[in-house]
Design a protein around this motif. Structure first.
Motif, PDB file in Angstrom:
ATOM      1  N   THR A 173      -8.067  -0.729   3.140  1.00 18.40           N
ATOM      2  CA  THR A 173      -8.161   0.492   2.422  1.00 18.40           C
ATOM      3  C   THR A 173      -9.699   0.858   2.553  1.00 18.40           C
ATOM      4  O   THR A 173     -10.398  -0.013   2.219  1.00 18.40           O
ATOM      5  CB  THR A 173      -8.170   0.559   0.976  1.00 18.40           C
ATOM      6  OG1 THR A 173      -6.593   0.172   0.559  1.00 18.40           O
ATOM      7  CG2 THR A 173      -8.366   1.828   0.097  1.00 18.40           C
ATOM      8  N   SER A 202      -5.543   4.593   3.405  1.00 21.74           N
ATOM      9  CA  SER A 202      -5.050   3.085   3.302  1.00 21.74           C
ATOM     10  C   SER A 202      -3.921   2.994   4.125  1.00 21.74           C
ATOM     11  O   SER A 202      -2.751   3.917   4.487  1.00 21.74           O
ATOM     12  CB  SER A 202      -4.500   2.659   1.791  1.00 21.74           C
ATOM     13  OG  SER A 202      -4.131   1.652   1.572  1.00 21.74           O
ATOM     14  N   THR A 256       0.604   4.341   7.182  1.00 18.72           N
ATOM     15  CA  THR A 256       0.531   4.646   6.005  1.00 18.72           C
ATOM     16  C   THR A 256       1.651   4.095   5.178  1.00 18.72           C
ATOM     17  O   THR A 256       2.688   3.773   5.712  1.00 18.72           O
ATOM     18  CB  THR A 256      -0.052   5.999   5.620  1.00 18.72           C
ATOM     19  OG1 THR A 256       1.243   6.910   5.617  1.00 18.72           O
ATOM     20  CG2 THR A 256      -1.038   6.602   6.242  1.00 18.72           C
TER      21      THR A 256
END
Length: 371
Positions: free
Chosen positions: A223, A228, A243
Motif C-alpha cells: 500500500t 494498494s 488490485t
C-alpha cells in the motif's frame, strides 16, 4: 559453353539469363532459409548446451527462427540483385554508382542492421531465460523473488542499450551521420533534454532506488498512499499492481518511494479487532462466563496467536461494550477471512449458551400460564 540465344537477349541492361539466375537464387534461398535458420539455432544450442540448464532447444528455436529467417532472406535478395546490372543515366559520371543501386544497398543495409538488432534482442531474452531457469533449479525462495524483480529490469535495460546502439549504427552507416559529433552535440543540449524529461529521469532514478533498497519485490502486497495491490512488474518508469478488484494499475516509480509504503506481505500476522455490545439484561456473571469461554475458544484455534484480548471496556446507554482483539497467524487473506468467520460463529454460540443478549436484540416472549 555457349548459352542459348534467348538467354542472351537483353532487357533493361540485363540478359534473360541474368534474370533467370537472380530468380533461381531467390527461389533456392526462399526455400532453404527456414531450414538454415533451424540448423543455425540447433548448432548454437549445442554450443551453449552446457550453460543452458532448464532451457529446451525448442525455446531457443522459437526465439530465433523468425529474425534469423529474415536475415537469410535479406542475404538471398542481396545475392540475387548482385548478379544484375543497373542502367546508367545519360548524364552519369564514370566511377559513380547509379542511384538505384545506391538506394537498394542502403535499404539492404538498413534491413540487415535492424534484423541483427532483432536477433541480439532475442539473444538477450534467451540469456535471461537461462539465468531464470538456472536460479529456479537451485535458488531459495527469497533469491527467486529477487530474480523476479531484477530480471525484467535487467532485460529492459539491456534492450534499451541494444536499440540505442542499433540506432547509432543506422545513423552512421546508412545515413552518413557523424555519430561522434552527434554524441558531442547531445552534451550541449543535454540540459534542455534533462528538463524536458524531468519526470522520466526521476522515475528512472526511483527504479534504481527500488532495486537497491528493495522495499518490496514482485509478488508483494503493498500500500503506497491511496493505492494498494500485488506487485506484478517493476519497470524503468513504473510499477504494475494488481488490485483487489483485479484491475491492472500502473504507478510511477517516484510515487512508490516518495510516500509511506506499507509492505503488507512482510507482516507476521493479521489483526482482528472489533467491539461487541451486550444488552443491559446480560448480568455480570453471564458476562464473566461469556468472556472467559470466548477467550478460551479463540486461543484454542490453531491459527490464532496467544495474544488474545477480550475486555469489558465501557458502559454505554445502549448496553455493556466489550472489545475483542486477536491476531491470525497467516498472510493469506482468504485464510484470514475463514478464521474470522469460524470464530464469529463460535462467539455467537458462546453468548447463546450462557444466555447473553446482544444490544438491540428483542426480548424473549414469555407466554402467560393458563389458569
Amino acid at each position: 559453353m555457349t548459352l542459348p540465344p534467348f538467354l542472351q537477349h537483353e532487357f533493361l541492361g540485363n540478359t534473360v539469363g541474368q534474370y533467370l539466375l537472380a530468380g533461381l537464387i531467390l527461389l533456392v534461398g526462399g526455400a532453404l532459409r527456414r531450414l538454415l535458420s533451424r540448423l543455425l539455432s540447433k548448432v548454437l544450442f549445442r554450443l551453449t548446451k552446457r550453460y543452458t540448464a532448464g532451457v529446451t532447444e525448442t525455446e531457443l528455436h522459437d526465439l530465433l527462427i523468425q529474425p534469423v529467417s529474415i536475415l537469410f532472406l535479406l542475404f538471398t535478395l542481396y545475392l540475387a540483385f548482385s548478379v544484375l546490372r543497373y542502367p546508367m543515366p545519360p548524364d552519369a559520371v564514370e566511377g559513380i554508382e547509379p542511384w538505384p543501386k545506391v538506394a537498394l544497398l542502403r535499404v539492404f543495409l538498413l534491413g540487415v542492421i535492424a534484423t541483427v538488432t532483432w536477433v541480439v534482442l532475442r539473444m538477450v531474452d534467451f540469456a535471461l531465460l537461462v539465468v531464470k531457469r538456472r536460479n529456479e533449479l537451485r535458488a531459495t525462495a527469497r533469491v527467486q523473488r529477487l530474480d523476479n524483480q531484477f530480471l525484467p529490469f535487467a532485460k529492459d535495460l539491456l534492450k534499451v542499450l541494444v536499440i540505442v546502439i542499433g540506432v547509432m549504427v543506422v545513423l552512421g552507416e546508412v545515413f552518413g551521420v557523424n555519430v561522434t559529433a552527434l554524441v558531442g552535440g547531445l552534451g550541449i543540449g543535454g540540459l534542455a533534454v534533462a528538463f524536458a524529461a524531468k519526470e522520466s529521469l526521476e522515475n528512472l532514478i526511483a527504479s534504481f532506488t527500488i532495486f537497491l533498497d528493495q522495499p518490496f519485490a514482485v509478488g508483494d502486497l503493498v500500500t503506497a498512499g491511496p493505492v494498494s495491490g500485488t506487485v506484478e512488474k517493476i519497470g524503468f518508469r513504473s510499477t504494475r499492481l494488481r488490485t483487489a478488484e483485479k484491475s491492472y494499475l500502473t504507478v510511477p516509480n517516484k510515487s512508490m518511494i516518495d510516500k509511506p509504503l506499507d509492505n503488507l506481505s512482510l507482516r507476521t500476522s493479521r489483526r482482528v479487532g472489533f467491539s461487541l455490545t451486550f444488552d443491559q439484561r446480560t448480568t455480570s456473571a453471564q458476562l464473566h462466563a461469556i468472556i472467559a469461554a470466548s477467550v478460551e475458544a479463540m486461543r484454542a484455534h490453531p491459527l490464532v496467536t496467544q495474544d488474545v484480548q477480550m475486555k469489558f471496556n465501557a458502559l454505554t446507554p445502549t448496553g455493556k461494550e466489550v472489545t475483542v482483539q486477536y491476531f491470525v497467524d497467516t498472510t493469506s487473506y482468504d485464510e484470514y477471512l475463514d478464521v474470522k468467520e469460524d470464530l464469529n460463529y463460535r462467539l455467537v454460540e458462546v453468548v447463546e449458551q450462557h444466555g447473553g443478549f446482544f444490544a438491540n436484540a428483542p426480548a424473549p416472549v414469555v407466554e402467560a400460564a393458563k389458569v
